[in-house]
Design an enzyme around this catalytic site. Structure first.
Site, PDB file in Angstrom:
ATOM      1  CE1 TYR A 185       2.015  -7.069   3.926  1.00 47.59           C
ATOM      2  CE2 TYR A 185       1.482  -9.426   4.457  1.00 47.59           C
ATOM      3  CZ  TYR A 185       1.503  -8.287   3.493  1.00 47.59           C
ATOM      4  OH  TYR A 185       1.302  -8.507   2.308  1.00 47.59           O
ATOM      5  CE1 TYR A 195      -5.925  -6.362  -1.360  1.00 45.91           C
ATOM      6  CE2 TYR A 195      -7.097  -8.648  -1.671  1.00 45.91           C
ATOM      7  CZ  TYR A 195      -6.387  -7.362  -2.196  1.00 45.91           C
ATOM      8  OH  TYR A 195      -6.561  -7.259  -3.487  1.00 45.91           O
ATOM      9  CG  ASP A 225      -1.973  -0.946   1.236  1.00 44.11           C
ATOM     10  OD1 ASP A 225      -2.405  -1.419   0.121  1.00 44.11           O
ATOM     11  OD2 ASP A 225      -2.559  -1.335   2.187  1.00 44.11           O
TER      12      ASP A 225
END
Length: 431
Positions: free
Chosen positions: A322, A395, A256
């Protein structure tokens, strides 16, 4: 029909050059050029015509062979003027001219291999079709095939480079209808990894949503939604190094705009388009990119690549790790948070295309896996720092928020408390 009969039919149509006559028998007697085949056939017809003229009484046969003999004699330069070939319109008289023009166009370009291609005019195609309709194509090759070969041989001799039929550095296209030459220069591809060190820049160029790149007040007439991108920060040094016209950026997925890309970096391939140079010191290139993009983007592990690697890069579903900074609408205990995270550990996630991207992706339900998820820290201010390792294509923001039930299970759903990702950093792409 034997070779002499076919040759006589061809010559009955009008003056034909050695190449065009010989090309109708290109698949016979390897080791000869079409020009040599044509010359040999014409000479044989002249000799046979003279023999029959001196020994036979058949008037029709004499007339037929005499006509062939006349055309053959003219083509061989034996009496009469050399007439234009009605098939190729004397294209084979221009071989050296085309070769010289190509050599001039290739000056100042770095390349190892080339290939010649030809676009014939409608008239030349029609002439060839007329001829084939009369004599057939059992032994013939196309006009453009011979032109490509003969001009290619002349260019190779002048530039001392090799012809490559599979993957040439440069393709030389001769447009006979427009009487011009064009070069198609194969791109150079550089594989590497990038780290994005600041938030707020996209991976690739992003045209202004309002004007679609034309320039307007909203984008300060730049045509850009965002003034910088990973793509553009890498572009300048690459264009300079290869003297290219532009670049194209191909990434293994994307993060993103508000996410960092840390760790070992995300794999990418940058394509240098129409490069005048095909070689450079990649260590120097890497330093130049990192100096220009200092504090914003950093590249590493640069290596030359092939075009086919782009498809592999884009189609790979790499696992990703992440680091998340998560906020909660209400206070949450460490015990409850750990319990909810444990329920997500190793879970299969049913995820409908998030609302934020559904305008550009099909609205489908996809299954993805969380390999591991753990709490690193729950601060006194109520922030949670969480590390997630998951299957590519998941996501992660919606794994936390639930996206109003479109992602299930989710941390928000398990807690019964709305949770949101405030910051997201990609710390590893496993490819």
């Amino acid at each position: 029909m034997d070779i002499f009969e076919i040759s006589k039919k061809i010559l009955h149509e009008g003056p034909v050059c050695d190449n065009c006559l010989g090309r109708q028998f290109a698949k016979l007697s390897t080791g000869l050029s079409n020009r040599e085949r044509g010359q040999a056939l014409k000479l044989a017809l002249v000799l046979e015509g003279d023999r029959i003229y001196k020994t036979e009484d058949n008037d029709s046969l004499l007339k037929e062979l005499a006509l062939c003999s006349v055309f053959a004699r003219k083509a061989l330069g034996i009496g009469g003027e050399d007439e234009q070939c009605w098939v190729c319109l004397d294209q084979f008289k221009r071989l050296d001219e085309w070769a010289d023009e190509a050599v001039k166009a290739l000056e100042n370009l770095e390349y190892s291999t080339f290939l010649v291609g030809t676009k014939v005019s409608g008239l030349l195609s029609e002439n060839e079709e007329i001829l084939w309709a009369e004599v057939g194509t059992a032994y013939a090759e196309q006009l453009k095939t011979e032109l490509n070969r003969e001009i290619g041989k002349r260019i190779a001799e002048k530039v001392k480079k090799d012809v490559d039929f599979e993957n040439p550095d440069i393709t030389i296209t001769l447009d006979l209808a427009k009487n011009k030459l064009e070069l198609q220069i194969r791109s150079v591809y550089i594989l590497g990894r990038y780290r994005k060190l600041i938030r707020g820049i996209p991976q690739t160029r992003w045209p202004c949503r309002k004007c679609k790149g034309k320039g307007c007040k909203n984008c300060d007439f730049t045509g850009k939604q965002y003034q910088e991108s990973v793509d553009e920060l890498i572009k300048g040094p690459v264009v300079e190094a290869f003297q290219a016209t532009d670049t194209a950026f191909h990434g293994s997925g994307r993060e993103d705009i508000d996410a960092l890309m840390l760790g070992s970096g995300r794999p990418f391939i940058v394509e240098a388009k129409s490069p005048k140079r095909r070689s450079t010191d990649l260590e120097v290139l890497m330093r130049n990119i990192n100096e220009k993009a200092a504090g914003k983007v950093e590249v590493r592990e640069l290596a030359f690549a092939e075009k086919k690697q782009i498809e592999t890069l884009k189609s790979s579903k790499a696992d990703k790790t992440y680091k998340l900074k998560v906020t909660f609408k209400e206070p949450v205990s460490e015990e409850k948070l750990k319990s909810s995270l444990e329920a997500l550990n190793g879970a299969e996630i049913s995820q409908q295309t998030p609302r934020r991207v559904v305008h550009r992706r099909a609205d489908l339900i996809r299954k993805r896996h969380v390999h591991s998820i753990k709490l690193d820290e729950l601060t006194d201010e109520g922030y949670a720092y969480i590390t997630v390792n998951c299957e590519g294509g998941l996501y992660v923001k919606e794994l936390i928020s639930g996206d109003e039930g479109r992602t299930n299970p989710s941390l928000s759903g398990l807690l019964g408390i709305p949770a949101l990702v405030e910051d997201l950093d990609v710390i590893n792409v496993d490819i």
